[in-house]
Scaffold this motif. Structure first.
Motif, short mmCIF file in Angstrom:
data_model
loop_
_atom_site.label_atom_id
_atom_site.label_comp_id
_atom_site.label_asym_id
_atom_site.label_seq_id
_atom_site.Cartn_x
_atom_site.Cartn_y
_atom_site.Cartn_z
N ARG A 7 37.69 41.11 34.22
CA ARG A 7 36.82 41.18 35.40
C ARG A 7 37.16 42.39 36.25
NH1 ARG A 7 37.11 36.35 36.50
NH2 ARG A 7 35.07 35.73 35.69
N TYR A 8 38.45 42.69 36.36
CA TYR A 8 38.88 43.84 37.16
C TYR A 8 38.33 45.15 36.60
CZ TYR A 8 42.23 41.08 39.93
OH TYR A 8 42.82 40.18 40.79
N ILE A 9 38.46 45.36 35.29
CA ILE A 9 38.02 46.65 34.75
C ILE A 9 36.50 46.79 34.82
CG2 ILE A 9 40.04 46.92 33.26
CD1 ILE A 9 38.30 46.08 30.88
N VAL A 10 35.79 45.68 34.67
CA VAL A 10 34.33 45.72 34.80
C VAL A 10 33.94 46.07 36.22
CG1 VAL A 10 32.25 44.27 34.85
CG2 VAL A 10 33.79 44.17 32.88
N GLU A 11 34.59 45.44 37.19
CA GLU A 11 34.25 45.69 38.59
C GLU A 11 34.67 47.08 39.04
OE1 GLU A 11 32.35 44.01 40.69
OE2 GLU A 11 31.94 42.70 38.98
N VAL A 12 35.75 47.59 38.49
CA VAL A 12 36.15 48.97 38.82
C VAL A 12 35.06 49.94 38.38
CG1 VAL A 12 37.74 50.83 38.22
CG2 VAL A 12 38.63 48.60 38.83
N GLN A 13 34.50 49.72 37.19
CA GLN A 13 33.40 50.58 36.75
C GLN A 13 32.17 50.37 37.62
OE1 GLN A 13 31.20 49.89 33.01
NE2 GLN A 13 31.68 52.02 32.47
N ASN A 14 31.88 49.11 37.99
CA ASN A 14 30.74 48.83 38.85
C ASN A 14 30.85 49.55 40.19
OD1 ASN A 14 29.62 47.16 36.93
ND2 ASN A 14 30.26 45.25 37.91
N HIS A 15 32.07 49.71 40.66
CA HIS A 15 32.30 50.36 41.96
C HIS A 15 32.65 51.84 41.82
CE1 HIS A 15 32.58 46.12 43.21
NE2 HIS A 15 32.25 46.57 44.40
N LYS A 16 32.21 52.42 40.69
CA LYS A 16 32.35 53.86 40.46
C LYS A 16 33.79 54.34 40.58
CE LYS A 16 27.62 54.70 42.00
NZ LYS A 16 26.71 55.40 42.94
#
Length: 308
Positions: A7-16
């Motif tokens: 979830r962290y790596i996905v959200e890091v990408q989502n938040h540029k």
């Protein structure tokens, strides 16, 4: 490997790649996220993110593949929860819809009114934005449904189903010369005047450009907006001829304007509803789709999902 790390790596990408913003959105600490990402990279033996000092600079090739699979895994986890809720709380849950202003303002109100009356325990959230934002919201899982007309190439990761066709109307002040052309309006007539219409990429704007191009003409667009009410406001100020979706014409509040059907001038546009491939749809979600587009029964939606 933990779901939390995925979830962290996905959200890091989502938040540029902004770890601080990611931490804020997940109500956790920036060092905690950085530590978990590093632990996942160490376990896998590859870098997911490129770095310059303490800052993330890009997603690596391996990282792109890992994040894409992580999105699928997290989606399946949400699907498992949805299956459980379907059996334990069939009429409770939430529904997130991403759409444009035109759909939200003119096409959806009666649908949502009936839906909420039948499902008072379902929390409904609407996210308005550009076609790109709508696509991103659905791809990230922030929206269950994307409803749009333009830029459908952005939705390759979604199952897109046609809902209804619509066309445009020309709106002018009552003393405008085009007000006398109600029955024989042409593209050449419209081309003589400054136009006020939608921003490119919104609400069937591309069909307007195609119609002018087919006649070897260039539209003189002097003002654009995403909102038909804003377009009509500036028509009233005399800034130009308005081109809006016919559904945006209000028989009560727009009586000071002359509204001319332009369906003979432009190709019809098709509004579609989409959802992520592989999504588990709750019963109330199928009901919403059918309320919006009566021909899209549960059986047809399921059949279309299997073909994608």
């Amino acid at each position: 490997m933990k779901l939390q790390q995925l979830r962290y790596i996905v959200e890091v990408q989502n938040h540029k790649l902004n770890v601080s913003a990611t931490a804020e959105s997940l109500f956790t600490s920036q060092p905690g996220i950085s530590k978990q990402v590093r632990m996942l990279e160490d376990e896998l033996g590859v870098q997911i993110f490129g770095r310059s000092g303490k800052h993330l600079t890009h997603v690596t090739g391996a990282g792109e593949e890992i994040i894409n699979i992580s999105r699928e895994i997290l989606s399946k986890v949400e699907g498992i929860k949805a299956v459980a809720n379907e059996h334990t709380l069939p009429d409770q849950g939430k529904l997130n819809i991403a759409t444009t202003h035109t759909q939200a303002r003119y096409a959806l109100p009666s649908v949502i009114q009936g839906f909420m009356k039948k499902y008072p325990a379902v929390s409904l959230h609407m996210h308005q934005g550009t076609p790109q934002q709508i696509s991103d919201a659905a791809a990230r899982g922030d929206a269950d449904f994307a409803i749009a007309t333009e830029a459908l190439h952005l939705y390759s990761d979604l199952v897109m189903l046609p809902c209804y066709h619509w066309n445009r109307s020309i709106v002018v002040a009552k003393d405008h010369p085009l007000a006398k052309k109600v029955n024989n309006l042409t593209v050449a007539d419209i081309a003589q005047y400054p136009l006020i219409t939608y921003v490119f990429g919104f609400t069937g704007r591309s069909e307007l450009d195609k119609a002018f191009s087919a006649h070897g003409l260039e539209p003189h667009i002097v003002f654009t907006a995403t909102d038909a009410d804003v377009i009509k406001t500036y028509v009233r100020l005399g800034l130009g001829v308005g081109v809006v979706a016919s559904m945006a014409i209000d028989q009560i509040s727009d009586t000071d304007l002359v509204c001319i059907d332009a369906s003979h001038l432009f190709e019809a546009s098709t509004t579609k509803i989409g959802f992520r491939k592989g999504s588990f749809l709750r019963t109330y979600m199928y009901d919403f789709i059918e309320r919006f587009a009566p021909h899209l029964t549960k059986e047809r939606v399921e059949r279309a999902s299997l073909l994608r």
